[in-house]
Scaffold this motif. Structure first.
Motif, PDB file in Angstrom:
ATOM      1  N   ASN A   1       0.819  -1.215   0.000  1.00 36.15           N
ATOM      2  CA  ASN A   1       0.000   0.000   0.000  1.00 36.15           C
ATOM      3  C   ASN A   1       0.851   1.263   0.000  1.00 36.15           C
ATOM      4  O   ASN A   1       0.524   2.247  -0.671  1.00 36.15           O
ATOM      5  CB  ASN A   1      -0.949  -0.014   1.203  1.00 36.15           C
ATOM      6  CG  ASN A   1      -2.130  -0.955   1.013  1.00 36.15           C
ATOM      7  OD1 ASN A   1      -2.894  -0.812   0.059  1.00 36.15           O
ATOM      8  ND2 ASN A   1      -2.266  -1.921   1.890  1.00 36.15           N
TER       9      ASN A   1
ATOM     10  N   LYS B   1      -6.822  -0.605  -5.013  1.00 37.43           N
ATOM     11  CA  LYS B   1      -6.141   0.669  -4.740  1.00 37.43           C
ATOM     12  C   LYS B   1      -5.202   1.023  -5.886  1.00 37.43           C
ATOM     13  O   LYS B   1      -5.106   2.193  -6.280  1.00 37.43           O
ATOM     14  CB  LYS B   1      -5.367   0.560  -3.424  1.00 37.43           C
ATOM     15  CG  LYS B   1      -4.675   1.848  -3.014  1.00 37.43           C
ATOM     16  CD  LYS B   1      -4.032   1.712  -1.636  1.00 37.43           C
ATOM     17  CE  LYS B   1      -3.346   3.017  -1.234  1.00 37.43           C
ATOM     18  NZ  LYS B   1      -2.745   2.917   0.131  1.00 37.43           N
TER      19      LYS B   1
ATOM     20  N   LYS C   1      -7.217   2.336  -8.761  1.00 39.95           N
ATOM     21  CA  LYS C   1      -7.667   3.693  -8.443  1.00 39.95           C
ATOM     22  C   LYS C   1      -6.546   4.697  -8.714  1.00 39.95           C
ATOM     23  O   LYS C   1      -6.783   5.790  -9.250  1.00 39.95           O
ATOM     24  CB  LYS C   1      -8.112   3.760  -6.983  1.00 39.95           C
ATOM     25  CG  LYS C   1      -8.770   5.076  -6.591  1.00 39.95           C
ATOM     26  CD  LYS C   1      -9.281   5.034  -5.149  1.00 39.95           C
ATOM     27  CE  LYS C   1      -9.925   6.370  -4.759  1.00 39.95           C
ATOM     28  NZ  LYS C   1     -10.417   6.328  -3.349  1.00 39.95           N
TER      29      LYS C   1
END
Length: 305
Positions: free
Chosen positions: A156, A232, A235
């Motif tokens: 992340n 993610k 995105k």
């Protein structure tokens, strides 16, 4: 000679039937005939979704002819593969130690490029390496929670820092004076271990090499964490496409949903055993299979049209 042949057959049988060990040992299978690649040192194939999408644009009866040039290299990241050679110097000696953009520029010059289609980001995040590290030293079926949290956090955090890499790529395209009409960037499938349960798409545990006594157990929570990270990443790609004026090719993750690695004949991913049989090694593991590439081709074709 017959003994050598028997030993080879036996070794190949072991590799194909014990794929976890074959993957861990980076094993290969002797194949006759050998697999055919457009460029075997880059694992380029005309069966990829983007290559099929280019072919779909042709209509010879109407005189619509497409010139498709393939510059992808397996394992590439933006800095190591697109802007420069890949991590290991020997990998790209065959092309003079340059990146894909320089190879493209050297090949095409200032000729018009109607569509520059890029698929990049997942290797920058090191999803495949993280997948293996996620289950490192995990003989307790998902017990190493501290290591899992560390790996997911790193994924992340890396996604958060991708902006600068996409901007560098966009800048390089302009600085190399590539005559590009439009840049397209593809979305990634997200539900690698998706399954259909009671009519719903859910994150399930692993199978085959990802459900093994040999240190490769993927739990449903692992699958859910990886899916969240992939969402993610998509995105981030969508946002950067908007910022840089690129076309974002979406709809891929949605159409892959429910067709994860463990969905048998309904899966859209290559399993390790399938990779060994079709290309002689396990490097195709987790990549889209024919059905998956057809989905990608259809989504890219929509945007190109």
């Amino acid at each position: 000679a017959w003994l050598d042949a028997a030993l080879t057959l036996g070794a190949n049988w072991l590799k194909k039937n014990f794929t976890t060990i074959a993957r861990a040992a980076d094993a290969s299978v002797d194949m006759d005939p050998k697999p055919v690649w457009l460029e075997n040192r880059a694992y380029r194939s005309l069966r990829s979704g983007i290559a099929i999408a280019a072919k779909n644009q042709e209509n010879l009866r109407k005189g619509d002819v497409v010139t498709f040039l393939h510059f992808a290299r397996t394992g590439s990241t933006i800095p190591r593969g697109l802007l420069g050679p890949r991590n290991h110097e020997k990998q790209d000696k065959w092309i003079g130690g340059i990146g894909q953009l320089d190879e493209l520029r050297r090949t095409v010059g200032d000729k018009r490029i109607d569509a520059l289609v890029i698929s990049i980001g997942v290797n920058d995040v090191n999803f495949s390496g993280s997948l293996e590290e996620l289950v490192k030293n995990d003989f307790g079926k998902g017990k190493d929670t501290a290591n899992r949290k560390k790996v997911i956090k790193r994924i992340n955090d890396t996604i958060d820092g991708l902006d600068k890499h996409y901007r560098k790529l966009n800048k390089a395209i302009k600085e190399k004076k590539l005559n590009v009409r439009q840049v397209y960037i593809t979305e990634y499938p997200t539900g690698i271990f998706d399954k259909i349960k009671n009519g719903r798409v859910v994150s399930a545990g692993g199978c085959e090499i990802f459900e093994s006594w040999f240190d490769m157990d993927i739990t449903p929570q692992d699958a859910a964490d990886l899916k969240h990270a992939a969402e993610k990443l998509n995105k981030k790609i969508r946002k950067m496409a908007g910022d840089l004026g690129w076309v974002y090719v979406g709809g891929i993750a949605e159409r892959f949903a429910g067709h994860g690695y463990c969905m048998g004949d309904k899966r859209y991913f290559v399993k390790a055993e399938e990779s060994l049989i079709t290309q002689g090694d396990t490097e195709g593991t987790m990549h889209p299979n024919k059905e998956g590439h057809d989905i990608i081709a259809e989504q890219v074709s929509v945007e190109l049209r």
